[in-house]
Design a protein around this motif. Sequence first.
Motif, short mmCIF file in Angstrom:
data_model
loop_
_atom_site.label_atom_id
_atom_site.label_comp_id
_atom_site.label_asym_id
_atom_site.label_seq_id
_atom_site.Cartn_x
_atom_site.Cartn_y
_atom_site.Cartn_z
N GLU A 93 0.82 -1.22 0.00
CA GLU A 93 0.00 0.00 0.00
C GLU A 93 0.85 1.27 0.00
N ASN A 133 -4.92 -2.50 -8.42
CA ASN A 133 -4.47 -2.34 -7.03
C ASN A 133 -4.45 -3.65 -6.25
N LEU A 165 -6.78 -4.02 -3.23
CA LEU A 165 -6.71 -3.18 -2.03
C LEU A 165 -8.11 -2.64 -1.72
N GLY A 166 -8.38 -2.52 -0.45
CA GLY A 166 -9.68 -1.92 -0.15
C GLY A 166 -10.47 -2.76 0.75
N PHE A 192 -17.71 -2.34 -2.10
CA PHE A 192 -16.87 -3.48 -2.51
C PHE A 192 -17.74 -4.71 -2.68
N THR A 251 -10.84 3.49 4.03
CA THR A 251 -11.30 3.56 2.63
C THR A 251 -11.33 5.02 2.17
N ARG A 257 -7.81 6.08 1.51
CA ARG A 257 -7.29 5.47 0.28
C ARG A 257 -7.83 6.17 -0.96
N LEU A 303 -5.39 6.03 -4.26
CA LEU A 303 -5.08 4.60 -4.32
C LEU A 303 -6.21 3.80 -4.94
N ILE A 304 -7.44 4.15 -4.52
CA ILE A 304 -8.60 3.46 -5.12
C ILE A 304 -9.58 4.53 -5.61
N PRO A 322 -0.05 4.39 5.70
CA PRO A 322 -1.21 3.51 5.86
C PRO A 322 -1.24 2.89 7.26
#
Lengths: 390, 249
Positions: A217, A386, A389-390, B11, B48, B51, B56-57, B86
């Motif tokens: 990450e 990714n 990730l998550g 998700f 989340t 991120r 990142l997402i 993180p």
Amino acid sequence: MRRIGIIARKEIRDNLRDKRSMFFALVYGSLLMPALILGPLIYSLQEAFTEGYEQPKKIHVIGEERAPNLIRHLHGRNIDADPAPENFREQLRNEELDIVLDIAEHYPERFSSGQPARVTLHYNRDNGSSQSLFWQIRAELESYSHSLAAQRLLVRGHNPEILETLELVESDVSREEVGAGMIATMLMFMVTLSMTMGGFYLAVDTTAGERERLSLEPLLSLAVSRLDIALGKCLAIIAFVFLAYIGPLISTSVLLPFIPEGFFGNAGRPTLTTLATLFTVNLPLVLMIGTFLMAVAVHAKSIKEAQTQLGFAMLVPMAPFFIIQFTNMDLDGQAQLIPLLSQYLLASELLIDGKLNWHNALPGMVTTSAAALVFFLISVRAYKRNLGLG
Amino acid sequence: MIEAQALAKRFPQKGRKAPLVAVRDVSLRAEDGNITGLLGPNGAGKSTTLRMLTGLIPPDSGSARVDGWDIGSDALKVRQNIGYLPHNAGIYPRLSARENIVYFAQLSGMGKTQAEARIDELVELLGMDDIIDRRTEGFSQGQRTKVGLARALVHEPQTLVLDEPTNGLDVMATRKLRMVLRQLRDRGHCILVSSHIMQDVTLLCDQVAIINEGVIAMEDSVAGILEKTGQTDFEDAFVVAIGESLENR
């Protein structure tokens, strides 16, 4: 480009400090496998080609005094006779003796009267050397019997050829190249296994390992493109696969002079130029195995999962060896296009003929490179997503 | 500066048709020269959110800008300007602390000499003299956090995003970290810190966004939240803000 180099250098340095990665990249394929695979082959060939032809064979005989001419005939064929012990059957079973020639008590009388005189060969079919000696002694006895019979007919005024109903002529058109083909298959097996093992731990460590120790990450949060990250890691894996690739080639080139020339038949012992050509032909394989290992490991969530998946995936590079060794498939034409299988076939062609038809080699090299590209793109896609990730 | 508008993220869940809604509706603002706390219980959507803010997402909907860069279309620029720590950040155990930091500095575009000079500053700032040249295998959580923080700070980002940075730190290390963050704030950096520890938030943050079930329940200063909830204790104020009862003290 600079960032790709930074990532590759870091992964290489990191794994140079890992004894396991180093063992499999430098020792396993370069030293251990050639020693385990080529070592016994060289030993047995030395025996077959040196002792087999030069050293006198020893057999044990019961009633040696009853057939002095036969014993002399065998001696003339480099076969020496010793008296057999009383418990010869037990010793044969225990593989302490290889063969016992038992000359019957009635041998002198029956021999003199022109009747078949019995000789018995005691041997142990479970014992390899006993069995091979059995065939040799049997052939010698048949030849002795045949020549005596011919003499007896001559003495009686008959042409011995009257007994020959067929005139058998053996005409072997093979190029006696089995040995060269065998070395090619063994070499490819060693090289493939060595490359797979050489890149295994690095592939696991740089992908699933990074994920498991939670360093992925922070890495992905940097201003570095996913393509650069995947390329950097892939280059590091390929560097280790390359190390594991050249190791067995060097060891083999060192060991080849110890293999008797006769084993290679008409093909002759592979020269350094032949091995250098083989090195070039297989370069796309280095790329393919490196990217293949990465593509499998990158999808695993943990080191353990990656090791399990790669354990199964490693059977794929081994498949051509088993296809060639244990099946009777027609491997011409289209088979030349199948990555890995094509390299096995090219290696055989190269070691048997001593040269390579590049027209045959290029399609396989192209398809193998294309497969490497596909595997690499699978890894890039995983990084772009990714890695969950998550 | 960070500005987020109606961020949402779901998700897919294995074996279930309905996706897991991690973030439902998050809008927040973290100013330069401020420490902003993202406070919420476990599973509230803090990580989340961070991120998404670090690029990142991608969010399913909503938008956010970091120092003027859009997290969707300018993700690389966003990551260039952010230092991100993180939750439980991992480090490379076979590399020394210095090698870990140099690696991130170089990937952030710094030369080796420039990185080494910056590392000397960070060693002093974070008190890492005794560990900087040791391999990080066997480091305590506090030592690992220091390395992670140094990695996040090495390229001198304008914006810092820290996910539960005091996790695993002892009292002295926590106090030291608070001091460092205040120094960075005073230099004009924007700092967004997620936490579920009330004391961290009350002692450190100028502004607090309380998040619960993926939604920002309340956003104000510590004093403002106390006033809005009518409480004198910040823990009680938090419980009221997320809509829970004060009976189970």
